[in-house]
Motif scaffolding. Structure first.
Motif, PDB file in Angstrom:
ATOM      1  N   GLN A 261      41.037  92.028 -65.341  1.00  0.00           N
ATOM      2  CA  GLN A 261      40.726  90.848 -66.411  1.00  0.00           C
ATOM      3  C   GLN A 261      39.096  91.431 -65.298  1.00  0.00           C
ATOM      4  O   GLN A 261      38.037  91.262 -66.283  1.00  0.00           O
ATOM      5  N   LEU A 262      39.056  91.596 -64.065  1.00  0.00           N
ATOM      6  CA  LEU A 262      37.999  92.108 -63.613  1.00  0.00           C
ATOM      7  C   LEU A 262      37.258  92.988 -64.372  1.00  0.00           C
ATOM      8  O   LEU A 262      35.975  93.533 -63.963  1.00  0.00           O
ATOM      9  N   ILE A 263      38.628  94.475 -64.670  1.00  0.00           N
ATOM     10  CA  ILE A 263      37.648  95.331 -65.703  1.00  0.00           C
ATOM     11  C   ILE A 263      36.827  94.696 -67.075  1.00  0.00           C
ATOM     12  O   ILE A 263      35.990  95.329 -67.383  1.00  0.00           O
ATOM     13  N   LYS A 264      37.777  94.124 -67.535  1.00  0.00           N
ATOM     14  CA  LYS A 264      37.569  94.144 -69.277  1.00  0.00           C
ATOM     15  C   LYS A 264      35.734  92.887 -68.928  1.00  0.00           C
ATOM     16  O   LYS A 264      35.481  93.206 -70.002  1.00  0.00           O
ATOM     17  N   HIS A 265      36.263  92.419 -67.937  1.00  0.00           N
ATOM     18  CA  HIS A 265      34.693  91.095 -68.113  1.00  0.00           C
ATOM     19  C   HIS A 265      33.471  91.648 -67.207  1.00  0.00           C
ATOM     20  O   HIS A 265      32.574  91.459 -66.465  1.00  0.00           O
ATOM     21  N   ASN A 266      33.772  93.284 -66.297  1.00  0.00           N
ATOM     22  CA  ASN A 266      32.636  93.997 -66.060  1.00  0.00           C
ATOM     23  C   ASN A 266      32.260  93.568 -64.944  1.00  0.00           C
ATOM     24  O   ASN A 266      31.081  94.107 -64.859  1.00  0.00           O
ATOM     25  N   TYR A 267      33.038  93.155 -63.916  1.00  0.00           N
ATOM     26  CA  TYR A 267      31.879  92.390 -62.777  1.00  0.00           C
ATOM     27  C   TYR A 267      31.779  94.094 -61.845  1.00  0.00           C
ATOM     28  O   TYR A 267      31.178  93.560 -60.928  1.00  0.00           O
ATOM     29  N   ASP A 268      32.689  95.343 -62.158  1.00  0.00           N
ATOM     30  CA  ASP A 268      32.027  96.104 -61.037  1.00  0.00           C
ATOM     31  C   ASP A 268      30.300  96.524 -62.059  1.00  0.00           C
ATOM     32  O   ASP A 268      30.109  96.525 -60.603  1.00  0.00           O
ATOM     33  N   LYS A 269      30.004  96.160 -62.969  1.00  0.00           N
ATOM     34  CA  LYS A 269      28.711  96.448 -63.195  1.00  0.00           C
ATOM     35  C   LYS A 269      27.909  95.085 -62.796  1.00  0.00           C
ATOM     36  O   LYS A 269      26.309  95.333 -62.540  1.00  0.00           O
ATOM     37  N   THR A 270      28.490  94.055 -63.309  1.00  0.00           N
ATOM     38  CA  THR A 270      27.353  92.830 -62.413  1.00  0.00           C
ATOM     39  C   THR A 270      27.121  92.452 -61.826  1.00  0.00           C
ATOM     40  O   THR A 270      25.887  92.702 -61.067  1.00  0.00           O
ATOM     41  N   PHE A 271      28.219  93.307 -60.255  1.00  0.00           N
ATOM     42  CA  PHE A 271      27.817  93.240 -58.811  1.00  0.00           C
ATOM     43  C   PHE A 271      27.606  93.897 -58.161  1.00  0.00           C
ATOM     44  O   PHE A 271      28.122  94.358 -56.663  1.00  0.00           O
ATOM     45  N   HIS A 272      27.994  95.593 -59.066  1.00  0.00           N
ATOM     46  CA  HIS A 272      27.446  96.607 -58.079  1.00  0.00           C
ATOM     47  C   HIS A 272      29.152  97.128 -57.374  1.00  0.00           C
ATOM     48  O   HIS A 272      28.663  97.643 -56.410  1.00  0.00           O
ATOM     49  N   TYR A 273      29.725  96.582 -57.980  1.00  0.00           N
ATOM     50  CA  TYR A 273      31.396  97.073 -56.742  1.00  0.00           C
ATOM     51  C   TYR A 273      32.659  97.576 -57.626  1.00  0.00           C
ATOM     52  O   TYR A 273      32.428  97.712 -58.509  1.00  0.00           O
ATOM     53  N   LYS A 274      32.376  98.684 -57.377  1.00  0.00           N
ATOM     54  CA  LYS A 274      33.597  99.723 -57.125  1.00  0.00           C
ATOM     55  C   LYS A 274      34.759  98.380 -57.563  1.00  0.00           C
ATOM     56  O   LYS A 274      35.578  97.912 -56.235  1.00  0.00           O
ATOM     57  N   ILE A 275      36.115  98.903 -58.700  1.00  0.00           N
ATOM     58  CA  ILE A 275      36.464  97.554 -58.837  1.00  0.00           C
ATOM     59  C   ILE A 275      38.289  98.728 -58.577  1.00  0.00           C
ATOM     60  O   ILE A 275      39.094  99.530 -59.155  1.00  0.00           O
ATOM     61  N   LEU A 276      38.523  97.909 -57.421  1.00  0.00           N
ATOM     62  CA  LEU A 276      39.635  99.277 -56.713  1.00  0.00           C
ATOM     63  C   LEU A 276      41.252  98.527 -56.896  1.00  0.00           C
ATOM     64  O   LEU A 276      41.267  97.015 -57.178  1.00  0.00           O
ATOM     65  N   PRO A 277      41.728  99.429 -57.478  1.00  0.00           N
ATOM     66  CA  PRO A 277      42.739  99.026 -57.997  1.00  0.00           C
ATOM     67  C   PRO A 277      43.547  97.957 -57.262  1.00  0.00           C
ATOM     68  O   PRO A 277      43.672  97.981 -55.534  1.00  0.00           O
ATOM     69  N   PRO A 278      45.625  97.620 -58.237  1.00  0.00           N
ATOM     70  CA  PRO A 278      45.766  97.085 -56.825  1.00  0.00           C
ATOM     71  C   PRO A 278      46.719  97.663 -56.007  1.00  0.00           C
ATOM     72  O   PRO A 278      47.165  98.773 -56.388  1.00  0.00           O
ATOM     73  N   SER A 279      47.214  97.267 -54.870  1.00  0.00           N
ATOM     74  CA  SER A 279      48.128  97.237 -53.403  1.00  0.00           C
ATOM     75  C   SER A 279      49.437  97.928 -54.430  1.00  0.00           C
ATOM     76  O   SER A 279      50.475  99.206 -53.815  1.00  0.00           O
ATOM     77  N   LYS A 280      49.908  97.210 -55.339  1.00  0.00           N
ATOM     78  CA  LYS A 280      51.884  97.151 -55.317  1.00  0.00           C
ATOM     79  C   LYS A 280      52.691  97.519 -54.345  1.00  0.00           C
ATOM     80  O   LYS A 280      53.424  97.822 -54.649  1.00  0.00           O
ATOM     81  N   ALA A 281      52.313  96.357 -53.485  1.00  0.00           N
ATOM     82  CA  ALA A 281      53.312  96.340 -52.251  1.00  0.00           C
ATOM     83  C   ALA A 281      52.793  95.279 -52.078  1.00  0.00           C
ATOM     84  O   ALA A 281      51.098  94.789 -51.749  1.00  0.00           O
TER      85      ALA A 281
END
Length: 342
Positions: free
Chosen positions: A184-204
């Motif tokens: 959802q963060l990727i879909k709505h471009n939160y990285d571009k809007t807030f200038h953060y790299k979206i880190l992947p889920p930990s799966k743990a």
């Protein structure tokens, strides 16, 4: 009372058909009572005796001997509580002043349980009993509003302010365990809007941070059930049930694997459910939630769950007075209300 002469009559009435299909062992169920029998057999109240069929030279058909190596096996459900981990009656002081990393893990778990990201907005659902947490989050973030959901015993926290969303994003980034909120963060471009790299889920899932507390806060249930039982002298058995329902099976599979106890199932509507009624699971969860605290009504439910567990470790669930007390605790409310469909 079962005396030796009565046992002799029982044995004397056994026929060839009384033995198991392999012709070697026979199980005799014993009634409860006080009795004393010397070697070669040792009898245990509510136990099971396994006799060794052994043909003796010159012995007539239908007769048998009792092996001196025969043993008594018993499963004493009444004493199983004695091996459970003990916990203090004193509840650790509740901590609502979390550090940013602690609050970030809690918020990430809460959002994965009952929240979603839209375009420049975050929604989180709270049960009516947990509304105080919604206002606590609003105060902590400094932005957003809390609304009552019409015709539902639930509230919604909504944040649409970019500064508030930036604070939330920085707190939860990299702390999700599943892909859905991450996507959802990727879909709505939160990285571009807030200038953060979206880190992947930990799966743990870790028991060393607040993620599970937040996830449980969303849709977890601590339930105390008292069911009729023919094997308990009070006529009732006590179960401590912990369960979580979700559309996303990944966090539940991770939790099931982490605890290594309980069951995972999916209903006809596609909802997944992790559930455990084991006392050992309860002990592990109490050890965790005594450190990583819940809030609002969910915290109250946990304290009841914890209190009954202590009673079980003391054997009070096997006494009539204990059952009455546990019923009183259980009927004062539980956390079975799910807000996931809101």
């Amino acid at each position: 009372t079962l005396v030796f002469t009565e046992l002799h009559q029982i044995i004397g009435n056994l026929t060839e058909e009384s033995w198991n299909s392999n012709g070697e062992w026979k199980k005799i169920l014993l009634c409860a009572g006080n009795f004393s029998i010397s070697s070669p057999l040792t009898f245990i109240v509510l136990g099971k005796i396994y006799l060794n069929k052994k043909k003796i030279p010159g012995q007539s058909a239908g007769n048998f001997s009792i092996s001196t190596k025969a043993t008594a096996r018993t499963k004493n459900t009444y004493n199983s509580y004695s091996s459970l981990p003990k916990i203090s009656e004193h509840v650790p002081k509740h901590n609502s002043n979390l550090t940013d990393p602690e609050f970030g893990y809690f918020l990430a778990g809460l959002i994965e349980g009952d929240g979603w990201f839209g375009f420049n907005q975050l929604h989180i659902i709270f049960s009516e009993r947990d509304v105080s947490l919604a206002y606590l989050i609003k105060k902590r973030i400094g932005y957003g509003n809390v609304y009552k959901i019409k015709d539902k015993k639930a509230f919604r926290y909504i944040c649409k302010n970019n500064t508030g969303l930036s604070i939330i994003f920085s707190l939860i980034n990299g702390k999700f365990v599943s892909k859905f909120k991450y996507e959802q963060l990727i879909k709505h471009n939160y990285d571009k809007t807030f200038h953060y790299k979206i880190l992947p889920p930990s799966k743990a899932i870790s028991f060393d941070n607040y993620w599970l507390a937040g996830f449980t806060q969303a849709d977890g249930c601590f339930h105390i059930s008292i069911v009729k039982s023919k094997t308990h002298k009070t006529g009732f058995s006590v179960r401590l049930e912990f369960s979580i329902k979700q559309n996303d099976d990944v966090p539940l599979k991770l939790l099931n694997s982490k605890l290594n106890m309980g069951n995972l199932s999916q209903d006809s509507s596609g909802i997944w459910c992790y559930k455990s009624t084991g006392y050992k699971t309860s002990a592990l969860l109490i050890d965790y939630f005594d450190t990583f605290h819940l809030f609002g009504g969910k915290y109250v439910d946990y304290l009841k769950f914890r209190k009954v567990y202590i009673m079980i470790t003391e054997g009070k669930h096997l006494e009539e007075k204990g059952i009455i007390k546990i019923k009183s605790i259980a009927t004062k409310g539980s956390s079975e209300t799910s807000t996931q469909e809101v």
